[in-house]
Design a protein around this motif. Sequence first.
Motif, mmCIF file in Angstrom:
data_model
loop_
_atom_site.group_PDB
_atom_site.id
_atom_site.type_symbol
_atom_site.label_atom_id
_atom_site.label_comp_id
_atom_site.label_asym_id
_atom_site.label_seq_id
_atom_site.Cartn_x
_atom_site.Cartn_y
_atom_site.Cartn_z
ATOM 1 N N ILE A 124 1.952 15.831 -23.190
ATOM 2 C CA ILE A 124 0.531 15.075 -23.258
ATOM 3 C C ILE A 124 0.609 13.556 -23.215
ATOM 4 C CG2 ILE A 124 -1.362 14.364 -24.966
ATOM 5 C CD1 ILE A 124 -1.044 17.150 -26.163
ATOM 6 N N TRP A 125 1.805 12.987 -23.784
ATOM 7 C CA TRP A 125 2.179 11.558 -23.954
ATOM 8 C C TRP A 125 2.210 11.094 -22.439
ATOM 9 C CZ3 TRP A 125 -0.417 11.898 -27.706
ATOM 10 C CH2 TRP A 125 -0.103 12.768 -28.963
ATOM 11 N N CYS A 126 3.343 11.999 -21.558
ATOM 12 C CA CYS A 126 3.549 11.514 -20.271
ATOM 13 C C CYS A 126 2.320 11.577 -19.604
ATOM 14 C CB CYS A 126 4.403 12.629 -19.622
ATOM 15 S SG CYS A 126 6.120 12.738 -20.459
ATOM 16 N N LEU A 127 1.372 12.408 -19.689
ATOM 17 C CA LEU A 127 0.032 12.387 -18.989
ATOM 18 C C LEU A 127 -0.938 11.333 -19.236
ATOM 19 C CD1 LEU A 127 -0.843 16.477 -18.957
ATOM 20 C CD2 LEU A 127 0.231 15.201 -17.345
ATOM 21 N N LEU A 128 -0.893 10.947 -20.489
ATOM 22 C CA LEU A 128 -1.645 9.546 -20.789
ATOM 23 C C LEU A 128 -1.028 8.515 -20.141
ATOM 24 C CD1 LEU A 128 -2.126 10.037 -24.612
ATOM 25 C CD2 LEU A 128 -3.625 10.122 -23.003
ATOM 26 N N ALA A 129 0.283 8.568 -19.917
ATOM 27 C CA ALA A 129 1.093 7.270 -19.336
ATOM 28 C C ALA A 129 0.732 7.256 -17.841
ATOM 29 C CB ALA A 129 2.488 7.361 -19.477
ATOM 30 N N LEU A 130 0.544 8.581 -17.187
ATOM 31 C CA LEU A 130 0.282 8.501 -15.924
ATOM 32 C C LEU A 130 -1.256 8.069 -15.606
ATOM 33 C CD1 LEU A 130 2.438 11.657 -14.762
ATOM 34 C CD2 LEU A 130 2.835 9.167 -14.216
ATOM 35 N N LEU A 131 -2.135 9.096 -16.396
ATOM 36 C CA LEU A 131 -3.576 8.509 -16.409
ATOM 37 C C LEU A 131 -3.969 7.326 -16.302
ATOM 38 C CD1 LEU A 131 -4.504 11.907 -17.980
ATOM 39 C CD2 LEU A 131 -4.902 11.354 -15.577
ATOM 40 N N PHE A 132 -3.366 6.524 -17.696
ATOM 41 C CA PHE A 132 -3.908 5.170 -17.861
ATOM 42 C C PHE A 132 -3.119 4.121 -17.316
ATOM 43 C CE2 PHE A 132 -5.926 7.877 -21.231
ATOM 44 C CZ PHE A 132 -7.215 7.136 -21.177
ATOM 45 N N GLY A 133 -1.735 4.654 -16.669
ATOM 46 C CA GLY A 133 -0.982 3.578 -16.238
ATOM 47 C C GLY A 133 -1.519 2.951 -14.799
ATOM 48 N N LYS A 134 -2.389 3.640 -14.062
ATOM 49 C CA LYS A 134 -3.210 3.350 -12.940
ATOM 50 C C LYS A 134 -2.031 2.623 -11.835
ATOM 51 C CE LYS A 134 -7.034 1.461 -15.782
ATOM 52 N NZ LYS A 134 -7.705 2.612 -15.420
ATOM 53 N N ASN A 135 -1.093 3.744 -11.773
ATOM 54 C CA ASN A 135 -0.101 3.579 -10.647
ATOM 55 C C ASN A 135 0.686 2.228 -10.763
ATOM 56 O OD1 ASN A 135 -1.043 6.081 -9.682
ATOM 57 N ND2 ASN A 135 -1.726 5.413 -7.749
ATOM 58 N N GLY A 163 7.930 7.021 -9.147
ATOM 59 C CA GLY A 163 8.796 6.702 -8.346
ATOM 60 C C GLY A 163 8.407 7.269 -7.100
ATOM 61 N N VAL A 164 8.187 8.535 -6.854
ATOM 62 C CA VAL A 164 7.698 9.249 -5.578
ATOM 63 C C VAL A 164 6.413 8.668 -5.007
ATOM 64 C CG1 VAL A 164 6.889 11.393 -4.698
ATOM 65 C CG2 VAL A 164 8.939 11.430 -6.353
ATOM 66 N N ILE A 165 5.500 8.354 -6.026
ATOM 67 C CA ILE A 165 4.142 7.733 -5.454
ATOM 68 C C ILE A 165 4.536 6.512 -5.003
ATOM 69 C CG2 ILE A 165 1.982 6.934 -6.159
ATOM 70 C CD1 ILE A 165 1.896 9.173 -8.218
ATOM 71 N N LEU A 166 5.201 5.611 -5.553
ATOM 72 C CA LEU A 166 5.223 4.253 -4.947
ATOM 73 C C LEU A 166 6.474 4.047 -3.954
ATOM 74 C CD1 LEU A 166 5.663 2.308 -8.645
ATOM 75 C CD2 LEU A 166 3.421 2.429 -6.858
ATOM 76 N N GLY A 167 7.394 4.962 -4.050
ATOM 77 C CA GLY A 167 8.465 4.713 -2.943
ATOM 78 C C GLY A 167 9.675 3.917 -3.618
ATOM 79 N N SER A 168 10.816 4.037 -3.134
ATOM 80 C CA SER A 168 11.766 3.302 -3.475
ATOM 81 C C SER A 168 11.746 1.541 -3.313
ATOM 82 C CB SER A 168 13.428 3.630 -2.978
ATOM 83 O OG SER A 168 13.237 3.416 -1.758
ATOM 84 N N ALA A 169 11.029 1.373 -2.032
ATOM 85 C CA ALA A 169 10.867 0.113 -1.646
ATOM 86 C C ALA A 169 9.983 -0.989 -2.347
ATOM 87 C CB ALA A 169 10.379 -0.139 -0.146
ATOM 88 N N ALA A 170 9.112 -0.041 -3.196
ATOM 89 C CA ALA A 170 7.945 -0.798 -3.887
ATOM 90 C C ALA A 170 8.295 -0.709 -5.261
ATOM 91 C CB ALA A 170 6.487 0.353 -3.486
ATOM 92 N N LEU A 171 9.259 -0.213 -5.804
ATOM 93 C CA LEU A 171 9.775 -0.525 -7.289
ATOM 94 C C LEU A 171 9.961 -1.763 -7.729
ATOM 95 C CD1 LEU A 171 12.311 2.610 -7.560
ATOM 96 C CD2 LEU A 171 9.703 2.553 -7.987
ATOM 97 N N PRO A 172 9.477 -2.258 -8.743
ATOM 98 C CA PRO A 172 9.437 -3.638 -9.252
ATOM 99 C C PRO A 172 10.935 -3.853 -9.443
ATOM 100 C CG PRO A 172 7.820 -2.582 -10.384
ATOM 101 C CD PRO A 172 8.564 -1.595 -9.795
ATOM 102 N N GLU A 173 11.578 -5.052 -9.034
ATOM 103 C CA GLU A 173 12.937 -5.450 -9.236
ATOM 104 C C GLU A 173 13.426 -5.419 -10.628
ATOM 105 O OE1 GLU A 173 14.100 -8.854 -6.802
ATOM 106 O OE2 GLU A 173 13.229 -7.797 -4.976
#
Length: 216
Positions: A124-135, A163-173
């Motif tokens: 549940i906490w993981c899902l909250l993080a994804l849903l409210f994290g807004k990518n 990480g899959v959604i964003l792709g490695s190139a878009a991960l914050p440094e």
Amino acid sequence: GYLNPVREFIGGRIRAALYGLVATGKPELAAALAYKDVALSHTKNGVYGAMLWAAMIAWAFVSSDIEDIIGVGLSEIPGDCRLAEAVQDTLAVWREVSDWEVAYDRLLLKYGAYHPAHTINNTIWCLLALLFGKNDLTRALGIAAACGMDTDCNCANVGAVMGVILGSAALPEVWTTPLHDTLYTAVSQFRELRISDLARRTARIASDVLNQRMTP
């Protein structure tokens, strides 16, 4: 899993994330691989949590819509299990409120009595993080950590989807640079590894296995 007091904990979910990463775009296959692995040590929701998350990660290669990704994950587990009910409850609360902390408080009333390492509350906490994290990776990881319970595993599972959604190139440094592309382990003969080399090795082995070929 019989008489195993941790049979519904998240040990299976955290290790089964790999199957979502190698069965790209194939949630049924990811869930099937997760089942074969996790059924050895877990039962019921301990297994379903692994299947759900493996399928979600696999589908994140296809869709960036978190609700859609969760829906595909749900399609791979029994609709009448306690985990499925908790996921539906989480989606319902998310649709009603705009503040993750309000959602957390509501869900904690129903699911807070579970052990801190149980699959249901931690999922549940993981899902909250994804849903409210807004990518937003940083926001999603922050919510996953702030929810408490098994935070290291939860952040890892949330990070896998993001990480899959964003792709490695878009991960914050801020998340990648401090690692220096290096992983230190306690495994004999594998003390220090390049993360990029390990990723390539994993992809190569997965390709061989999924294509039913043997590597030399």
